[in-house]
Scaffold this motif. Sequence first.
Motif, PDB file in Angstrom:
ATOM      1  N   MET A 113      -2.590  -5.948  -4.729  1.00 43.01           N
ATOM      2  CA  MET A 113      -3.754  -6.393  -5.218  1.00 43.01           C
ATOM      3  C   MET A 113      -3.605  -6.337  -6.837  1.00 43.01           C
ATOM      4  O   MET A 113      -2.877  -5.649  -7.244  1.00 43.01           O
ATOM      5  N   VAL A 129     -13.637  -4.705  -6.090  1.00 41.79           N
ATOM      6  CA  VAL A 129     -12.521  -3.636  -6.510  1.00 41.79           C
ATOM      7  C   VAL A 129     -13.136  -2.798  -7.664  1.00 41.79           C
ATOM      8  O   VAL A 129     -12.572  -1.539  -7.750  1.00 41.79           O
ATOM      9  N   HIS A 144     -20.152  -0.143  -2.531  1.00 41.21           N
ATOM     10  CA  HIS A 144     -18.505  -0.635  -2.115  1.00 41.21           C
ATOM     11  C   HIS A 144     -18.251  -0.357  -0.898  1.00 41.21           C
ATOM     12  O   HIS A 144     -17.585  -1.285  -0.181  1.00 41.21           O
ATOM     13  N   LEU A 181      -4.275 -19.086   2.939  1.00 40.43           N
ATOM     14  CA  LEU A 181      -5.531 -18.404   2.968  1.00 40.43           C
ATOM     15  C   LEU A 181      -6.677 -19.584   3.045  1.00 40.43           C
ATOM     16  O   LEU A 181      -7.936 -19.480   3.185  1.00 40.43           O
ATOM     17  N   ALA A 212      -6.350 -11.629  -4.634  1.00 38.19           N
ATOM     18  CA  ALA A 212      -5.895 -10.145  -4.059  1.00 38.19           C
ATOM     19  C   ALA A 212      -4.680 -10.496  -3.043  1.00 38.19           C
ATOM     20  O   ALA A 212      -3.684  -9.961  -2.786  1.00 38.19           O
ATOM     21  N   PRO A 261       0.488 -11.101  -4.209  1.00 42.98           N
ATOM     22  CA  PRO A 261       1.462 -10.046  -3.603  1.00 42.98           C
ATOM     23  C   PRO A 261       1.999 -10.585  -2.484  1.00 42.98           C
ATOM     24  O   PRO A 261       3.340 -10.419  -2.291  1.00 42.98           O
ATOM     25  N   THR A 262       1.343 -11.588  -1.410  1.00 49.37           N
ATOM     26  CA  THR A 262       2.056 -11.892  -0.538  1.00 49.37           C
ATOM     27  C   THR A 262       3.351 -12.948  -1.192  1.00 49.37           C
ATOM     28  O   THR A 262       4.333 -13.105  -0.135  1.00 49.37           O
ATOM     29  N   SER A 294       2.217   0.945  -0.719  1.00 51.16           N
ATOM     30  CA  SER A 294       2.175  -0.443  -1.342  1.00 51.16           C
ATOM     31  C   SER A 294       0.779  -1.031  -0.924  1.00 51.16           C
ATOM     32  O   SER A 294       0.617  -1.990  -1.999  1.00 51.16           O
ATOM     33  N   GLU A 317     -10.376   4.823  -0.055  1.00 51.65           N
ATOM     34  CA  GLU A 317     -11.301   3.975   0.082  1.00 51.65           C
ATOM     35  C   GLU A 317     -11.187   2.406  -0.427  1.00 51.65           C
ATOM     36  O   GLU A 317     -11.510   1.527   0.155  1.00 51.65           O
ATOM     37  N   HIS A 318     -10.451   2.438  -1.527  1.00 49.51           N
ATOM     38  CA  HIS A 318     -10.266   0.992  -1.874  1.00 49.51           C
ATOM     39  C   HIS A 318      -8.599   0.572  -1.545  1.00 49.51           C
ATOM     40  O   HIS A 318      -8.277  -0.682  -2.268  1.00 49.51           O
ATOM     41  N   ARG A 319      -8.150   0.933  -0.665  1.00 42.26           N
ATOM     42  CA  ARG A 319      -6.745   0.471  -0.104  1.00 42.26           C
ATOM     43  C   ARG A 319      -7.097  -1.033   0.342  1.00 42.26           C
ATOM     44  O   ARG A 319      -8.221  -1.306   0.698  1.00 42.26           O
ATOM     45  N   CYS A 320      -6.009  -1.597   0.277  1.00 37.90           N
ATOM     46  CA  CYS A 320      -6.064  -2.916   0.915  1.00 37.90           C
ATOM     47  C   CYS A 320      -6.603  -3.054   2.302  1.00 37.90           C
ATOM     48  O   CYS A 320      -6.108  -2.083   3.251  1.00 37.90           O
ATOM     49  N   PRO A 321      -7.627  -3.555   2.850  1.00 36.18           N
ATOM     50  CA  PRO A 321      -8.241  -3.386   4.089  1.00 36.18           C
ATOM     51  C   PRO A 321      -7.313  -3.921   5.016  1.00 36.18           C
ATOM     52  O   PRO A 321      -6.235  -4.789   5.151  1.00 36.18           O
ATOM     53  N   ALA A 341      -6.497  -7.235   6.192  1.00 36.85           N
ATOM     54  CA  ALA A 341      -5.719  -7.931   5.031  1.00 36.85           C
ATOM     55  C   ALA A 341      -4.335  -7.857   5.406  1.00 36.85           C
ATOM     56  O   ALA A 341      -3.487  -8.670   4.876  1.00 36.85           O
ATOM     57  N   ALA A 345      -1.296 -10.665   5.712  1.00 42.16           N
ATOM     58  CA  ALA A 345      -0.358 -10.621   4.672  1.00 42.16           C
ATOM     59  C   ALA A 345       1.045 -10.520   5.321  1.00 42.16           C
ATOM     60  O   ALA A 345       1.895 -11.313   5.174  1.00 42.16           O
TER      61      ALA A 345
HETATM   62  C1  HEM Z   1       1.968  -7.908   0.284  1.00 39.78           C
HETATM   63  C2  HEM Z   1       0.508  -8.209   0.224  1.00 39.78           C
HETATM   64  C3  HEM Z   1      -0.509  -7.452  -0.398  1.00 39.78           C
HETATM   65  C4  HEM Z   1      -0.277  -6.315  -1.189  1.00 39.78           C
HETATM   66  C5  HEM Z   1       1.112  -5.571  -1.529  1.00 39.78           C
HETATM   67  C6  HEM Z   1      -1.508  -5.565  -1.230  1.00 39.78           C
HETATM   68  C7  HEM Z   1      -1.786  -4.269  -1.911  1.00 39.78           C
HETATM   69  C8  HEM Z   1      -3.105  -4.039  -2.103  1.00 39.78           C
HETATM   70  C9  HEM Z   1      -3.292  -2.785  -3.104  1.00 39.78           C
HETATM   71  C10 HEM Z   1      -2.149  -2.071  -3.580  1.00 39.78           C
HETATM   72  C11 HEM Z   1      -4.854  -2.561  -2.873  1.00 39.78           C
HETATM   73  C12 HEM Z   1      -5.301  -1.286  -3.590  1.00 39.78           C
HETATM   74  C13 HEM Z   1      -6.028  -1.356  -4.564  1.00 39.78           C
HETATM   75  C14 HEM Z   1      -6.854   0.319  -5.101  1.00 39.78           C
HETATM   76  O1  HEM Z   1      -6.348   1.040  -4.656  1.00 39.78           O
HETATM   77  O2  HEM Z   1      -7.239   0.015  -6.232  1.00 39.78           O
HETATM   78  C15 HEM Z   1      -5.433  -3.670  -2.330  1.00 39.78           C
HETATM   79  C16 HEM Z   1      -6.551  -3.913  -2.378  1.00 39.78           C
HETATM   80  C17 HEM Z   1      -7.088  -5.237  -1.745  1.00 39.78           C
HETATM   81  N1  HEM Z   1      -6.565  -6.055  -1.058  1.00 39.78           N
HETATM   82 FE1  HEM Z   1      -4.481  -6.135  -0.956  1.00 39.78          FE
HETATM   83  N2  HEM Z   1      -2.593  -6.596  -0.605  1.00 39.78           N
HETATM   84  C18 HEM Z   1      -1.926  -7.476  -0.270  1.00 39.78           C
HETATM   85  C19 HEM Z   1      -2.534  -8.483   0.620  1.00 39.78           C
HETATM   86  C20 HEM Z   1      -3.689  -8.864   0.861  1.00 39.78           C
HETATM   87  C21 HEM Z   1      -4.352  -9.928   1.469  1.00 39.78           C
HETATM   88  C22 HEM Z   1      -3.613 -10.831   2.162  1.00 39.78           C
HETATM   89  C23 HEM Z   1      -5.732  -9.800   1.315  1.00 39.78           C
HETATM   90  C24 HEM Z   1      -6.740 -10.406   1.798  1.00 39.78           C
HETATM   91  C25 HEM Z   1      -6.545 -11.577   2.773  1.00 39.78           C
HETATM   92  C26 HEM Z   1      -6.007  -8.738   0.330  1.00 39.78           C
HETATM   93  C27 HEM Z   1      -7.134  -8.266  -0.036  1.00 39.78           C
HETATM   94  C28 HEM Z   1      -7.470  -7.048  -0.827  1.00 39.78           C
HETATM   95  C29 HEM Z   1      -8.783  -6.707  -1.082  1.00 39.78           C
HETATM   96  C30 HEM Z   1      -9.945  -7.375  -0.896  1.00 39.78           C
HETATM   97  C31 HEM Z   1      -8.664  -5.490  -1.839  1.00 39.78           C
HETATM   98  C32 HEM Z   1      -9.628  -4.696  -2.378  1.00 39.78           C
HETATM   99  C33 HEM Z   1     -10.306  -3.511  -1.576  1.00 39.78           C
HETATM  100  C34 HEM Z   1     -11.042  -2.644  -2.197  1.00 39.78           C
HETATM  101  O3  HEM Z   1     -11.229  -2.430  -3.563  1.00 39.78           O
HETATM  102  O4  HEM Z   1     -12.066  -2.165  -1.596  1.00 39.78           O
HETATM  103  N3  HEM Z   1      -4.792  -8.075   0.014  1.00 39.78           N
HETATM  104  N4  HEM Z   1      -4.196  -4.578  -2.057  1.00 39.78           N
END
Ligand code: HEM
Length: 428
Positions: free
Chosen positions: A1, A116, A123, A178, A258, A262-263, A359, A364-368, A371, A375
């Motif tokens: 993210m 976020v 949240h 997406l 998000a 990263p994807t 990664s 709580e805020h981890r990538c769902p 998701a 990815a």
């Molecule tokens: C390689 C791919 C990805 C990586 C490395 C990644 C990494 C992350 C990380 C590190 C966070 C945590 C942020 C925190 O703790 O503050 C996060 C949150 C999030 N990611 Fe991913 N992400 C990826 C792909 C995706 C995809 C494909 C989606 C949606 C289709 C997505 C949607 C989200 C959302 C909505 C959050 C916020 C969650 C929250 O704050 O509750 N991510 N991601």
Amino acid sequence: MTASPASPSENAAATSAAPPPGCPAHQGARPLSGPGFQTNPFGVYGEMRGEHGPVAPVLLDGDIPGWLVLGYRELHQVTSDAELFTRDANQWNQWANIPENWPLAPMISRDQTSVVYATGEDHQRRAEAIAEALVTVDPYELRRHAEHIGDGLVDEFCHQGEAELIADYARLLPQLVLARIYGIPDGEGPALVQATNDAVDGTGNPVEAYQYVYRVMNQLASAKRKEPAPDVASRLVAAYQGYPDELVVHDLIVIMTAGHQPTADWIGNTLRLLLTDERFALSLSGGRHSVGQAMNEVLWEDTPVANLAARWATRDTTLAEKHIRKGDLLILGFHGANTDPLIRPDTHAFTEGNNAFLSFGHGEHRCPHPAQEIAETIAKTAVEVLLDRLPDVRLAVSRDTLLWRPSAWVRGLSALPVTFSPAPRGGR
Ligand code: HEM
């Protein structure tokens, strides 16, 4: 993210006093910027660890102090405790020192309302709604979309015998996929990708680019409110009933951004590893197993979200013997934590099957979870389509000349030039 595209922000007003000049806790603080993060991140994190331990004082743009959490155990602790380390930017004790037009405002700002930055029950409700909207994506259909879009992109350059895989492939594919699962009409995909990349990278005209992304998502939300369909945007709009329309639009944008950036870097970094690391060279032509292995290794070694802003301490506390004051900012050092010698003494060993990387965040805020699966499907399909279509693809330059993007926040290549035997269009 990563940072959401630059929405206008104001950071002028004060909340509390800044640390006194020469604050002992910040002696020896390093700027969280500079070429070392691209050319030799392991060296930089190693030096910081040697000097300060797993929590190092850093300076953000404008010499604004913060802490980089680069120990695996400490990052786990910070992301696990949302009460002590909050996502609420209002807690920051540095707002008085933040200049107008601060370069990091798109990433760290008080006027962002997206998921976020949300906390507590709000949240929880939104994170659940997002996960529920994403979990309905059929993985087989997703793979078909990714194959179709990957094939279409390869068709554009396969007859040329050369390509630049970041600009022509990796940085286009995730968002096009997406857009499909969101329910955005196919014709709008390419312009949306361009605008998102410009808004995130600050290229072209990022403000206009953000406004364009906002318009598309606003229209999408209105259309899905009137006529719901079996897609992610319709499900999210329905689940956000009772929230202001604008907030739905912000979250649609955040999920898209998000997910895309990263994807894209996961694809680019995996292709780089496969094309440059002799441990993979033997198995590259031999089968699919190595693609998953390389993807896993990238999450450990060159994770796309290298460092992420932020959490704020809600009271005075101690972390790895550092005195963290109420309102101090902590940067989540995913790259540093994943390569922490305490958990990975041998970084040359294959990481196969070990998914304990941070990664995707934690807590709580981890990538769902859905998701993360989306990815993985997109990235794996993208790499496999490319290798299927261009079986003799090889690097066009020497490995040492490949450049990483100049940022301490993201880990992705600027370019990946390759050559291959020219192949026919539509050739699978
Ligand atoms: C390689 C791919 C990805 C990586 C490395 C990644 C990494 C992350 C990380 C590190 C966070 C945590 C942020 C925190 O703790 O503050 C996060 C949150 C999030 N990611 Fe991913 N992400 C990826 C792909 C995706 C995809 C494909 C989606 C949606 C289709 C997505 C949607 C989200 C959302 C909505 C959050 C916020 C969650 C929250 O704050 O509750 N991510 N991601």
